[in-house]
Scaffold this motif. Structure first.
Motif, short mmCIF file in Angstrom:
data_model
loop_
_atom_site.label_atom_id
_atom_site.label_comp_id
_atom_site.label_asym_id
_atom_site.label_seq_id
_atom_site.Cartn_x
_atom_site.Cartn_y
_atom_site.Cartn_z
N LYS A 19 -2.97 7.37 0.49
CA LYS A 19 -3.78 7.84 -0.62
C LYS A 19 -3.34 9.22 -1.09
O LYS A 19 -3.44 9.56 -2.28
CB LYS A 19 -5.26 7.86 -0.20
CG LYS A 19 -6.22 8.12 -1.34
CD LYS A 19 -7.66 8.01 -0.87
CE LYS A 19 -8.63 8.25 -2.02
NZ LYS A 19 -10.04 8.15 -1.55
N ARG A 22 -10.46 -7.13 3.62
CA ARG A 22 -11.13 -7.80 2.50
C ARG A 22 -11.16 -9.31 2.69
O ARG A 22 -12.15 -9.97 2.34
CB ARG A 22 -10.41 -7.45 1.18
CG ARG A 22 -11.12 -7.98 -0.05
CD ARG A 22 -12.53 -7.45 -0.15
NE ARG A 22 -13.27 -8.07 -1.26
CZ ARG A 22 -14.54 -8.43 -1.19
NH1 ARG A 22 -15.24 -8.24 -0.06
NH2 ARG A 22 -15.14 -8.97 -2.23
N GLY A 44 0.80 -1.22 0.00
CA GLY A 44 0.00 0.00 0.00
C GLY A 44 0.83 1.27 0.00
O GLY A 44 2.05 1.25 0.20
N GLN A 46 -7.01 1.61 -1.09
CA GLN A 46 -7.98 0.58 -0.74
C GLN A 46 -8.43 -0.16 -2.00
O GLN A 46 -8.28 0.33 -3.10
CB GLN A 46 -9.17 1.23 -0.04
CG GLN A 46 -8.78 1.88 1.28
CD GLN A 46 -9.99 2.31 2.10
OE1 GLN A 46 -11.00 1.60 2.17
NE2 GLN A 46 -9.88 3.46 2.75
N PRO A 47 -9.01 -1.37 -1.80
CA PRO A 47 -9.35 -2.03 -0.54
C PRO A 47 -8.12 -2.60 0.17
O PRO A 47 -7.18 -3.05 -0.46
CB PRO A 47 -10.28 -3.15 -0.98
CG PRO A 47 -9.87 -3.45 -2.39
CD PRO A 47 -9.46 -2.14 -2.98
N TYR A 48 -8.16 -2.58 1.52
CA TYR A 48 -7.10 -3.16 2.32
C TYR A 48 -7.20 -4.68 2.28
O TYR A 48 -8.29 -5.24 2.37
CB TYR A 48 -7.19 -2.68 3.77
CG TYR A 48 -7.12 -1.19 3.96
CD1 TYR A 48 -6.18 -0.42 3.28
CD2 TYR A 48 -8.00 -0.54 4.83
CE1 TYR A 48 -6.11 0.96 3.47
CE2 TYR A 48 -7.94 0.83 5.02
CZ TYR A 48 -6.99 1.58 4.34
OH TYR A 48 -6.93 2.94 4.53
N THR A 58 -5.88 -5.79 -4.15
CA THR A 58 -5.97 -5.22 -2.82
C THR A 58 -4.60 -4.66 -2.42
O THR A 58 -3.61 -4.86 -3.12
CB THR A 58 -6.43 -6.26 -1.78
OG1 THR A 58 -5.47 -7.33 -1.73
CG2 THR A 58 -7.80 -6.83 -2.13
N ARG A 68 -0.39 -1.42 5.55
CA ARG A 68 -0.71 -0.05 5.98
C ARG A 68 0.03 0.29 7.26
O ARG A 68 0.17 -0.53 8.17
CB ARG A 68 -2.22 0.05 6.21
CG ARG A 68 -2.68 1.44 6.64
CD ARG A 68 -4.15 1.43 6.98
NE ARG A 68 -4.61 2.72 7.49
CZ ARG A 68 -5.78 2.92 8.09
NH1 ARG A 68 -6.61 1.89 8.22
NH2 ARG A 68 -6.12 4.11 8.52
N GLU A 83 -5.30 7.57 5.68
CA GLU A 83 -5.97 6.68 4.74
C GLU A 83 -4.98 6.24 3.67
O GLU A 83 -4.25 7.06 3.10
CB GLU A 83 -7.15 7.39 4.08
CG GLU A 83 -7.91 6.50 3.11
CD GLU A 83 -9.07 7.20 2.43
OE1 GLU A 83 -9.76 6.55 1.62
OE2 GLU A 83 -9.28 8.40 2.71
#
Length: 353
Positions: free
Chosen positions: A212, A264, A209, A258-260, A246, A250, A255
């Protein structure tokens, strides 16, 4: 400015070098080694884009006090006899790539470096220079470009060059998220696993990830992950109902993309999806994020939520098709450089890594 002493140039001043770079790893699964590694990694302003006066007191007062002991236990659980999985597999990749290029008749010195930890980029570049490399291709093992990964390699290489009076010619591989050889190697890895173990109802493609906010600032990482996922799905002959992209790992309260992955997995189990396979296209070599976060923690989360089976499909590691794809990628980016002169096979082959 103080310049570094120039290395003694070997007998072949027109040699070409290839520097493979991965993220890095602690030298040992101990709190002290983990603390040193995290201090270097998390103090990079490209990795954590929080203002230094705010972040550094948190890093040194809280994160580096509490996190190393727990992280050391996680590393110890996956540590291999030869060392950290990331270091072991990256070294094997470099050695296999040197053999592959040599077998194709290319005289290229291959060295391995880690962006954080050992061997450092400056150290491995010095080895290539001592071997007579006047031209160096830098190939970060990050398929998808991000400022927090690929660009940090560019930074470190640039900082090393800034200290050299007689700098070598440099080329960079920026990304290879849509490279046909990379995609074919991944598809082959997944299909071979399914041929041996059967196909599940759902395949998750879990990428590392990013906050954002990074995408809003112009980072192409998310778009490249989505394209990799779509192209890989097409190669596997699957549809959108069978595959999901996905994002994992994180860190902090902000934020992220996503989706994490973990939430999920819980949702899929709650929805009655009994079997899930997870593959991580953004990781060229298995590491703590794949072997511990997905294969151990992710499996536990899925089973506790009611799922029956979660299988982690290993990263490309030293898969023969992947090594061939790396060699193709390297040769394309070295076009026009002297790589076909007569001489002995690579002596480095990342052997000192």
């Amino acid at each position: 400015m103080r310049f570094l002493p120039e290395p003694q140039v070997a007998e072949h001043p027109t040699r070409t070098g290839l520097l493979l770079v991965n993220l890095g790893t602690p030298d040992a699964p101990t709190p002290g080694a983990v603390r040193r590694y995290l201090a270097e990694f998390l103090s990079d302003p490209r990795v954590v884009e929080i203002p230094r006066p705010v972040w550094l007191p948190i890093l040194y007062g809280l994160v580096l006090t509490l996190r190393p002991r727990d992280a050391a236990k996680r590393y110890a659980a996956i540590w291999m006899e030869e060392g950290s999985p990331l270091a072991v597999w990256s070294r094997r990749q470099a050695e296999a790539l040197a053999r592959e290029l040599s077998g194709r008749g290319a005289e290229v010195e291959v060295a391995l470096a880690m962006r954080y930890g050992n061997p450092a980029i400056a150290t491995s570049m010095a080895q290539l220079r001592e071997a007579g490399c006047e031209r160096i291709l830098v190939l970060p093992l990050y398929p998808q470009y991000s400022a927090s990964t690929t660009a940090t390699v560019f930074d470190a290489v640039g900082a090393t060059l800034a200290r050299l009076r007689n700098a070598p010619e440099i080329r960079f591989v920026r990304a290879f998220h849509d490279d046909p050889g990379y995609l074919a190697a991944m598809a082959g890895r997944i299909q071979a696993f399914w041929q041996a173990h059967g196909r599940p109802r759902k395949l998750l493609l879990s990428f590392h990830g990013l906050p954002k906010r990074s995408i809003g600032l112009g980072d192409p990482y998310y778009a490249q992950c989505q394209l990799t996922g779509r192209l890989l799905t097409e190669r596997l002959g699957l549809d959108a109902e069978q595959v999901e992209v996905t994002f994992q790992s994180r860190f902090g309260a902000a934020e992220w993309l996503q989706p994490y992955t973990e939430p999920r997995l819980k949702e899929l189990a709650a929805d009655g999806v009994a079997e899930v396979d997870v593959f991580c296209p953004g990781f060229a070599a298995d590491c703590i994020e794949t072997l511990e976060e997905i294969a151990v923690q992710g499996r536990e989360v899925f089973l506790r939520a009611g799922g029956r089976q979660l299988r982690y499909i290993e990263a490309l590691n030293d898969d023969a098709a992947w090594i061939g794809a790396l060699a193709d990628l390297a040769e394309r980016h070295m076009q026009g450089w002297p790589t076909r002169s007569a001489g002995a096979p690579s002596a480095l082959a990342a052997g000192s890594a």
